[in-house]
Design an enzyme around this catalytic site. Structure first.
Site, PDB file in Angstrom:
ATOM      1  N   SER A 149      29.088 -45.409 -15.041  1.00 34.93           N
ATOM      2  CA  SER A 149      28.303 -44.413 -15.780  1.00 34.93           C
ATOM      3  C   SER A 149      29.221 -43.738 -16.788  1.00 34.93           C
ATOM      4  O   SER A 149      30.450 -43.702 -16.614  1.00 34.93           O
ATOM      5  CB  SER A 149      27.781 -43.358 -14.800  1.00 34.93           C
ATOM      6  OG  SER A 149      27.271 -42.246 -15.488  1.00 34.93           O
ATOM      7  N   TYR A 162      28.974 -37.688  -7.403  1.00 29.57           N
ATOM      8  CA  TYR A 162      28.437 -38.855  -8.125  1.00 29.57           C
ATOM      9  C   TYR A 162      29.398 -39.271  -9.238  1.00 29.57           C
ATOM     10  O   TYR A 162      29.742 -40.436  -9.383  1.00 29.57           O
ATOM     11  CB  TYR A 162      27.052 -38.512  -8.689  1.00 29.57           C
ATOM     12  CG  TYR A 162      26.455 -39.590  -9.566  1.00 29.57           C
ATOM     13  CD1 TYR A 162      25.807 -40.689  -9.015  1.00 29.57           C
ATOM     14  CD2 TYR A 162      26.535 -39.504 -10.968  1.00 29.57           C
ATOM     15  CE1 TYR A 162      25.257 -41.679  -9.828  1.00 29.57           C
ATOM     16  CE2 TYR A 162      25.988 -40.485 -11.783  1.00 29.57           C
ATOM     17  CZ  TYR A 162      25.349 -41.572 -11.205  1.00 29.57           C
ATOM     18  OH  TYR A 162      24.810 -42.551 -12.011  1.00 29.57           O
TER      19      TYR A 162
END
Ligand SMILES: NC(=O)c1ccc[n+]([C@@H]2O[C@H](COP(=O)([O-])OP(=O)(O)OC[C@H]3O[C@@H](n4cnc5c(N)ncnc54)[C@H](OP(=O)(O)O)[C@@H]3O)[C@@H](O)[C@H]2O)c1
Length: 299
Positions: A149, A162
């Site tokens: 990401s 995360y």
């Protein structure tokens, strides 16, 4: 038993795609199927897997199998290998895409949920790569596409675990892409920016500023670019001019500015735009009744 003369059918190649029932994984499955690859789709929901497999097989005329398993467990990861064997397939390439996200103040996060996030977003990526990469190297072909990401490039308050897990995936992929140089196997990390999927709403982040303000790609556009660049052997795939600009900018932005900026963007808000506050705390009120500027969080 006399086996002389018995024809031994070789195992057939397939692309293993985790989290392939929706969002980015589903779009990546479409790209691989369009190019004629057989697939093994992995997720937990059997009905969705069945539907996705049927649609992909019908649309592209390729073999599509599925394995319903929870990749947040060692047994679930082992089941992927077992399913390939059962179907007479081997992992020609692996797409580690399945992940979950949590959003909010770390101190209020459910500890078991955080553990499950790391088990899926980090542990399963390592486990599946370890299972299938040696075979690819022995065959001198194939590849691993790990979905990281943009959050992996920087610390992200309110999505701390995360983002740290995605930093792991980026670092892991970059290191393996060096180790596998010259083997015929490519290892790439895909670092999407905000993409229009259900991920953010599941984490309760759908009203956060980054979802409302940053440009979002569709899974289909992202997958099209990602597939092409993975095939070309690009090590870190960042899609879209805005995301590429952000990666460049974060290199030159000191953390005392970058982290509060991320905090401002990623702070959880409700539908009306009210900021989330830690549980068991009263939101500080300025004398005017307006919330004071919170320098530490960027708000
Ligand atoms: N959307 C974005 O803006 C964005 C941005 C950057 C990076 N990413 C990354 O892109 C990847 C895909 O995200 P997405 O937005 O497409 O997510 P999504 O729409 O929520 O899809 C997640 C997929 O993972 C599967 N999954 C979840 N938990 C699982 C488990 N324990 N075991 C096996 N499968 C599991 C889900 O199916 P089941 O629920 O049936 O298991 C589903 O197929 C993730 O790695 C995410 O971190 C997304």
């Amino acid at each position: 038993m006399n086996t002389i003369g018995k024809r031994v059918e070789p195992f057939a190649p397939a692309i293993v795609i985790t989290g392939a029932t929706q969002g980015i994984g589903r779009a990546l499955a479409e790209e691989f199927a369009r190019e004629g690859h057989a697939l093994l789709l992995v997720a937990r929901d059997e009905a969705k897997l069945e539907a996705a497999s049927r649609l992909l097989a019908e649309a592209h005329g390729v073999e599509v199998k599925f394995a319903a398993c929870d990749l947040g467990t060692i047994e679930g990861c082992a089941e992927v290998e077992e399913a390939l064997r059962r179907f007479g397939l081997y992992a020609d390439s692996l797409v580690n895409n399945a992940a979950t996200m949590t959003a909010g103040f770390f101190q209020d996060e459910d500890a078991a949920k955080l553990r499950r996030l790391i088990d899926l977003n980090v542990q399963a990526v390592v486990d599946l790569t370890r299972r299938f990469l040696p075979g690819m190297i022995a065959r001198g072909q194939g590849g691993v596409l790990n979905v990281a990401s943009m959050e992996g490039f920087m610390p992200v308050p309110y999505q701390a675990t995360y983002a740290a897990a995605k930093a792991f995936v980026l670092s892991f992929s970059r290191a393996l892409s060096y180790e596998t140089m010259g083997t015929g196997v490519r290892v790439s990390a895909l670092a999407p920016g905000t993409t229009a999927t259900g991920l953010h709403a599941k984490a309760g982040a759908e009203n956060s500023r980054y979802v409302m303000l940053l440009p979002a790609m569709t899974s289909e556009d992202l997958a099209r670019v990602a597939y092409r660049q993975f095939k070309r052997g690009k090590k870190v795939i960042v899609t879209g001019w805005f995301n590429r600009l952000c990666v460049l900018a974060q290199h030159f932005t000191p953390h005392f500015l970058l982290v509060p900026m991320m905090g401002w963007l990623f702070r959880v808000r409700d539908e009306a735009g009210n900021l989330q506050w830690p549980k068991d705390s009263n939101p500080p009120k300025a004398a005017s009744g307006r919330l004071p500027f919170d320098a530490a969080s960027g708000d």
